[in-house]
Design an enzyme around this catalytic site. Structure first.
Site: not given
Length: 568
Positions: A49, A120, A156
Site C-alpha cells: 500500500e 480503497k 489493506c
C-alpha cells in the site's frame, strides 16, 4: 462457488522497506524488483500500500508537489511493466468534485500503461490511522482482467470488514464477488503489534473461507518514525491453507505459482486447521507474549529511525538499571556497538554496584562509555538555590535537579558530537508519570516507551538467552531511580507485577474502574493508578516518538485531552 478452469500464473510478492517522500529511492527499489521478477519469468508482481510515496505520508498529501512527484514516479515505473503486470500503491486524484481530493489507490500497470486504478473503500480512522482526513472512499467496484483471470484487488483495511460488528457499511469483496473473480490480491501497510502477526493470518483465512478464493497479501516492512511494519506477507490457497509466510522485519521477493484449480505449485506450509480462526485479543497482560518479535521490532525501529533521518550515532545515560541496560543492548544491535556511547552519571545517592554494573554492561557489549559524576553540579545548584529554598525539607525538587542535570549533560554531549539521545523510559513509568520532564524524559526516540516494566525484564532475559550480556545483578536487584537515600520504585508505585496488569486493562483494553475492580484488584489501588495515568497526560504530550509494539501505544494512536477531569 467453483473457480473456473484458468491458466497458471507466476506471481511475485515484493515486501519492501520504503522511505516516506523519497520518491527516487522508492521508485528505484520498485523497478529493481520488477526487473528481477521479469528475469525469473514472472507474470505479475504485487507491491504494498502507498509503496510509491511510503505509508503514512500524512499532511504531505496536502502538497500538490508531493502528488505530482508520485504521478511522475508511476510514469517511470510503468515503463518497466513490459511483459509483466505491476500492482503498486499511490495516491490518486479524485475525478469527482464531491468528497476529498484524493483516493488511496492501487495502480495496475501493464504494457507500459496504466490499465486500471482501484480505490480503497474502507478508510481506517482509529488508533494510528487517519486516512479519512485525506482520502475519499471508493464509489464503484470492478475486477481487473489479466491473462484469463479476474483479479479482485483490495487495499489493506478492505479485507478487515468481516465479523458480526463490521466497522464499515460496505465490504468491497462483497461488491467484487458480483463479477465472479478468480483470485484476491491485497496490498497492505499493516503495522506491527505483538498480536498482529497472528491477526493477519486469521483475517486472510476468514476471507478465503468466505469467498472460496485464493489470496495473496503483500505487506510493507520497515519503520516510519514510531510505527513499525513487520512484513509477514501471506499466500493462501482456495482451501485456506497457508502456502507462504514471508519473513518478519526484513525485505523479501518471493514467487508463487497459481495452478488452474486455485491451488499453488508450492507446498502447503500450514493447513487451514493450523491457522488461527480469530484475532488474538489477550484478556490479560502476558509479558512473555511475542517477546522475540518485540525485540526485533524495536531493533528495526531504532535502525530505520537513524538510517532514514541520516543519523549514525546514539548516546544514552547508563544507570546500572534494567531500562538503560536493555536500551543499550538493543541500540548496540541496531546501530553497531561502536556507534552507541553510554554515559554514567553517578550522584550522591548512586550505589557503588550501580556504577560497576553499568561499566560491566558496556564491557560485555564493547561499546564506548564514560563517567561524568554530577555531585559537583548538583551541589552548585543547591548552593545557588539556597536563598530561595531556605531550609525547606528535601523534596521532589531536589530529586528532579539531579535528573535534569543528567539530561543537560547528555544533550550537551549529543550536540557537541552529533549524537541522538535515546530515551530509556518504559511504559509503566510513562503511564504513571514516574519521570522528570527535561530530565530522564529527554530524548529523540523512546525505545522502551511501549513496553511495560515486566516486558522489559523479559526482553533482558531474551537478550541473555545465549550468554550473559546484561549482568545478572541488573536484572535481579530492586529497581530504583536513586535520587534519594535508599529509594526504591516501590516507594512511589505499586509492585510492577500488579501495576502493569492494571495498566494493561485500562490502556490496551480500555476497561473502566468498575470492570478492573471486578477482576479482583484492590479498589483503592485501581483508583490511584488510573488517576496517575490521567493526570500525567501533560508529560506524555511533551514526550518524544515511541516505537510502537503494542495494540495501544502512547503517542499518535492514543489521543486524550490534557485538561480533563475523567478519573483524575
Amino acid at each position: 462457488m467453483q473457480i473456473p478452469e484458468i491458466c497458471g500464473m507466476k506471481i511475485f510478492l515484493a515486501q519492501q522497506n520504503y522511505h516516506i517522500g523519497n520518491f527516487e529511492s522508492n521508485t528505484q527499489k520498485i523497478i529493481t524488483a520488477i526487473e528481477e521478477a521479469k528475469r525469473q519469468g514472472g507474470d505479475l508482481i504485487l507491491f504494498s500500500e502507498l509503496s510509491v510515496c511510503g505509508y503514512a505520508p500524512r499532511d504531505f498529501l496536502e502538497f500538490n508537489d508531493f502528488i505530482e512527484k508520485s504521478y511522475k514516479a508511476i510514469d517511470e515505473i510503468k515503463q518497466h511493466a513490459d511483459g509483466i503486470a505491476v500492482l503498486v500503491g499511490a495516491p490518486d486524484r479524485n475525478k469527482q468534485r464531491e468528497g476529498k481530493d484524493l483516493h488511496n489507490a492501487a495502480f495496475f500497470l501493464y504494457e507500459q500503461q496504466i490499465k486500471a486504478v482501484v480505490h480503497k473503500t474502507c478508510l481506517p480512522n482509529y488508533d494510528v490511522f487517519d486516512e479519512y482526513r485525506y482520502f475519499e472512499p471508493a464509489y464503484d467496484w470492478n475486477i481487473v482482467e489479466f491473462k484469463g483471470k479476474k483479479l479482485a484487488i483490495t487495499v489493506c483495511e478492505d479485507i478487515w470488514n468481516l465479523g458480526d460488528n463490521p466497522l464499515y457499511r460496505i465490504c468491497p469483496m462483497d461488491e467484487l464477488m458480483k463479477f465472479s473473480p478468480d483470485l484476491m490480491l491485497n496490498m497492505s501497510a499493516s503495522p506491527f503489534d505483538y498480536t498482529h502477526v497472528e491477526d493477519r493470518k486469521a483475517i486472510v483465512k476468514l476471507n478465503v473461507q468466505k469467498y472460496k478464493l485464493p489470496m495473496l497479501y503483500c505487506n510493507s516492512v520497515g519503520s516510519q518514525t514510531e510505527i513499525v511494519f513487520d512484513g509477514g506477507s501471506l499466500v493462501f490457497d482456495k482451501h485456506a491453507n497457508m502456502i507462504a509466510h514471508l519473513p518478519l522485519f526484513e525485505e523479501a521477493l518471493v514467487a508463487v505459482e497459481l495452478k488452474d484449480d486455485g491451488t499453488f505449485v508450492q507446498p502447503v506450509q500450514s493447513k487451514a486447521e493450523e491457522v488461527p480462526n480469530e484475532e488474538l485479543n489477550p484478556l490479560h497482560l502476558d509479558e512473555t507474549l511475542s517477546i522475540k518479535e518485540i525485540h526485533d521490532a524495536i531493533i528495526l525501529g531504532i535502525r530505520d529511525y537513524f538510517r532514514k533521518m541520516g543519523f549514525t550515532k546514539a548516546i544514552l545515560g547508563s544507570s546500572g538499571g534494567i531500562d538503560s541496560a536493555v536500551t543499550l543492548a538493543l541500540a548496540c544491535t541496531a546501530l553497531g556497538k561502536e556507534n552507541v556511547r553510554a554515559i554514567l552519571m553517578p550522584s550522591h545517592y548512586s550505589t557503588e554496584h550501580s556504577v560497576s554494573d553499568a561499566e560491566q554492561l558496556s564491557k560485555n557489549l564493547g561499546n564506548p562509555y564514560g563517567i561524568v559524576p554530577i555531585k559537583n553540579i548538583y551541589d552548585s545548584f543547591l548552593t545557588e538555590l539556597k536563598p530561595i529554598f531556605n531550609d525547606l525539607p528535601f523534596s521532589l525538587a531536589e530529586e528532579n535537579i539531579q535528573s535534569r542535570s543528567r539530561g543537560n549533560l547528555l544533550m550537551a554531549i549529543a550536540n557537541k558530537f552529533g549524537y541522538i539521545l535515546l530515551n530509556t523510559s518504559n511504559k509503566s513509568e510513562l503511564a504513571t508519570g514516574y519521570g522528570t520532564l527535561y530530565g530522564d524524559m529527554a530524548g529523540g526516540l523512546g525505545v522502551l516507551g511501549d513496553c511495560y516494566k515486566l516486558q522489559v525484564y523479559e526482553l533482558a532475559k531474551y537478550i541473555n538467552r545465549n550468554e550473559e550480556i546484561i549482568p545478572d545483578n541488573i536484572i535481579t536487584k530492586p529497581p530504583s531511580a536513586e535520587l534519594r537515600p535508599g529509594q526504591k520504585d516501590s516507594d512511589s508505585l505499586p509492585d510492577y507485577s500488579i501495576l502493569d496488569k492494571v495498566l494493561y486493562q485500562y490502556i490496551e483494553r480500555r476497561q473502566g474502574p468498575k470492570e478492573i475492580k471486578a477482576l479482583g484488584y484492590d479498589a483503592a489501588l485501581v483508583d490511584r493508578v488510573l488517576k496517575m495515568v490521567n493526570v500525567n497526560e501533560y508529560k506524555r504530550n511533551q514526550f518524544c516518538p515511541i516505537i510502537r509494539v503494542s495494540p495501544k501505544a502512547f503517542g499518535v494512536g492514543r489521543r486524550l485531552p490534557i485538561v480533563a477531569k475523567y478519573l483524575s
